[in-house]
Design a protein around this motif. Structure first.
Motif, short mmCIF file in Angstrom:
data_model
loop_
_atom_site.label_atom_id
_atom_site.label_comp_id
_atom_site.label_asym_id
_atom_site.label_seq_id
_atom_site.Cartn_x
_atom_site.Cartn_y
_atom_site.Cartn_z
N TRP A 241 -8.24 20.74 32.60
CA TRP A 241 -8.02 19.30 32.71
C TRP A 241 -6.54 18.97 32.57
CZ3 TRP A 241 -8.80 14.92 34.60
CH2 TRP A 241 -8.46 13.73 33.98
N HIS A 242 -5.86 19.62 31.63
CA HIS A 242 -4.45 19.33 31.43
C HIS A 242 -3.60 19.79 32.60
CE1 HIS A 242 -4.73 18.91 26.76
NE2 HIS A 242 -5.32 17.94 27.41
N ARG A 243 -4.09 20.73 33.38
CA ARG A 243 -3.36 21.13 34.59
C ARG A 243 -3.36 20.00 35.63
NH1 ARG A 243 -1.96 26.31 35.82
NH2 ARG A 243 -2.36 27.87 34.20
N SER A 244 -4.30 19.08 35.48
CA SER A 244 -4.36 17.94 36.42
C SER A 244 -3.49 16.79 35.97
CB SER A 244 -5.82 17.45 36.54
OG SER A 244 -6.66 18.46 37.05
N LEU A 245 -2.84 16.91 34.82
CA LEU A 245 -2.10 15.79 34.24
C LEU A 245 -0.60 16.02 34.31
CD1 LEU A 245 -4.20 15.11 31.01
CD2 LEU A 245 -4.45 14.05 33.27
N GLY A 246 0.14 14.95 34.61
CA GLY A 246 1.58 14.91 34.44
C GLY A 246 1.91 13.91 33.35
N TRP A 247 3.12 13.96 32.84
CA TRP A 247 3.46 13.11 31.70
C TRP A 247 4.90 12.61 31.80
CZ3 TRP A 247 1.58 10.32 27.93
CH2 TRP A 247 2.40 9.95 26.87
N VAL A 248 5.08 11.31 31.61
CA VAL A 248 6.41 10.71 31.50
C VAL A 248 6.35 9.80 30.28
CG1 VAL A 248 8.17 9.27 32.56
CG2 VAL A 248 6.80 10.80 33.99
#
Length: 608
Positions: free
Chosen positions: A440-447
């Motif tokens: 799931w975290h591979r599907s997420l980006g973060w700013v």
């Protein structure tokens, strides 16, 4: 992630969770990290005892032949060669035993520290924020180092306590069974005393660990606040406070040392008394007062001297174990602190690895919150209550609300860091609870509000978090979309320019746009943004918003914000207050007359 004051107050403050193991079983489970070194140490200690038998035999035989049989020196050359050879070889064995023991302790400490760091890395930001950095540092340094004595000294010595006395008993019994019985009866007195002392030692050691953590926190907080303390003229007062806390720690340390010295004295007393009893028995045998124990024969000078030389060595492993028992108490006290750091992450890893999913981490992501209610541990009030909304793939969601409304909590739940009390979060029609967290975290980006800038080249910072190797063309394309290409081209080394920790200085707006470029390069289908334009001037804000427009064209976005310009980017807006949704809809709907975002409402103190 930035958290509101209310959100922070709702987070768990307990460092400890129920461990899966006891301290003893946890310590034993780490023994495999030591490899072959404990066995090597035991083998060298056992071989040293065999060489001691040779050494004692040579000394006793020389005394017998010189004093009783008055043999010439010429007949003793072989023994005079054997004795120093045995002494040298025994010294080498003890050296190799020390090296092997040290290697065992080093390997276990390195492995345990790596496991703890890995466990901390898998923890949620909420857990990390609830810990004091000084306490975590103390655990990773002091408490892990406290394990060294257990694996380097106590574990090998525990095996040697069974092997060495057995070797000596086997050597003594054929010569005099009474001496063997005396050794067997008096030997357990030392472990018994050791166990009694150990119960108090563990409690003192646990109190010492707690005090060490408190002292670390106090010192780090003092260093962080030193400019403020000096500004208000409170430096001397704080110095006295540090002195007082340090003095309390010194007193606790002296209590632990006092117990260690007293226990060592008691062990020496019992072993000395035991050796004296054996010496008195042999003396009375030679005086003709005792006539038992010799298997029907007489006790020669050679046999008696051989037994007396071995007697201190019979008790020595037990005395050494008593000395190292404090290392065991210290290790168990440290294990009680270290187990909770590791156990929860391991349980999560096991549960995730057992789940199965056909999740595609690069597929477009749609999200739906269905009656989601979530509580922080040990908090009766819900942080989110009955929250429901949907975000289609490729759309942008904006979440707004006052500080403490639950915005950061919503992101924590979406990232899988906060368990749900009721309801369900579905991603592409799959329950988030059933998705392996790493996928799931591979599907997420973060700013976030605070852009992470590492020491390295500009290219290193851009590629941080990327799933695969990145071509330079992709880096330049991302920089162009966030309006940084011209700036990078003006740098002397362009993409190889060092930044961070003494490298090329960059402004807050540039760092924020680098974070957006990093999200573009990561190419995750869902990007989460926490106040991406906070604390920026108007020009920097405009450039970041332009970069977000480029990001919006390629993926789904969830933005926490108060900025009106960012709300205009959103396809759907959710307004939160005290964990509840107060309104939701498009910007046009919410800013219509009578809506919560209508300018008239804002002027009169309505929604932001």
């Amino acid at each position: 992630m930035t958290t509101s004051v209310t959100d922070r107050a709702a987070e768990p403050t307990s460092t400890h969770s129920p461990p899966r193991y006891t301290a003893k079983t946890w310590l034993r489970s780490k023994l495999d990290h030591a490899g072959r070194w404990p066995k090597t140490a035991v083998a060298m200690g056992s071989l040293s005892t065999v060489l001691l038998l040779v050494q004692a035999y040579a000394i006793a035989t020389i005394a017998q032949q010189l004093v009783i049989e008055r043999a010439p020196f010429a007949h003793l050359y072989s023994l005079f060669v054997l004795l120093p050879a045995a002494m040298v070889l025994r010294g080498l064995c003890l050296r190799f035993k020390t090296i092997a023991s040290a290697r065992a302790g080093i390997q276990v400490r390195q492995a345990v520290r790596a496991e703890l760091l890995s466990s901390i890395a898998t923890r949620s930001p909420m857990w990390v924020r609830s810990q004091h950095s000084a306490t975590l540092g103390s655990h990773l340094c002091n408490d892990v180092d406290a394990l060294d004595g257990y694996y380097a000294d106590y574990v090998p010595q525990m095996y040697l306590c069974g092997i060495i006395p057995l070797i000596i008993i086997v050597a003594v019994m054929p010569l005099n069974w009474a001496a063997g019985v005396i050794l067997l009866i008096t030997g357990p007195m030392i472990p018994l005393n050791m166990a009694m002392v150990g119960m108090g030692a563990k409690n003192l050691q646990q109190a010492q660990i707690v005090e060490m953590g408190r002292l670390s926190r106090h010192f780090l907080d003092t260093v962080r606040c030193l400019p403020t303390l000096k500004l208000f003229g409170l430096g001397k007062r704080q110095a006295r406070s540090v002195e007082r806390v340090s003095e309390d720690f010194r007193k606790r340390s002296m209590k632990v040392l006092k117990l260690a010295f007293l226990s060592s004295t008691a062990l020496e007393f019992f072993s000395s008394v035991s050796i004296a009893i054996l010496a008195i028995y042999i003396g009375f045998v030679y005086l003709g007062q005792f006539h038992f124990g010799n298997w029907g024969g007489s006790l020669s000078l050679q046999a008696g001297l051989f037994i007396l030389i071995l007697a201190p060595e019979f008790y020595q492993p037990l005395r050494d174990l008593g000395t190292h028992y404090h290392a065991k108490a210290a290790a168990e006290a440290s294990a009680e602190v270290l187990m909770p750091i590791e156990s929860d992450a391991n349980e999560h890893t096991e549960s995730v690895s057992s789940s199965t999913s056909d999740w595609n981490s690069q597929a477009p992501v749609s999200i739906s919150f269905n009656g989601v209610t979530a509580h922080y541990p040990n908090r009766a009030k819900a942080a989110l209550e009955d929250v429901s909304f949907a975000l289609e793939a490729g759309q942008t969601l904006a979440v707004i609300g006052p500080s403490g409304a639950g915005k950061s909590t919503l992101l924590s739940a979406l990232m899988g860091f906060l368990p749900l009390t009721k309801g369900e979060i579905r991603c592409n029609q799959q329950s988030l609870a059933q998705l392996p967290r790493d996928q799931w975290h591979r599907s997420l980006g973060w700013v976030g509000q605070h852009s992470a800038i590492i020491k390295g080249s500009l290219a290193d910072n851009l590629c941080m978090g990327a799933h695969a190797s990145i071509e330079k063309e992709m880096l330049w394309d991302a920089l162009e979309k966030v309006h940084l290409k011209a700036w990078v081209e003006s740098l002397p080394h362009q993409l190889d320019t060092p930044i961070g920790e003494g490298g090329q200085p960059i402004s807050g707006g540039q760092a924020r746009r680098l974070s957006v470029a990093r999200a573009l390069i990561r190419n995750a289908p869902l990007t989460l943004l926490d106040e991406p334009t906070a604390s920026l001037d108007a020009d920097s804000e405009r450039l970041v918003i332009d970069a977000l427009r480029a990001l919006k064209q390629q993926r789904s976005l969830v933005i926490l914000t108060h900025r009106l310009e960012l709300l205009k980017l959103a396809d759907h807006i959710v307004m939160l207050d005290d964990g509840h949704i107060t309104a939701q809809g498009s910007f046009t709907e919410l800013s219509a007359e009578g809506g919560p975002l209508h300018p008239a409402r804002n002027v009169t103190g309505g929604a932001p």
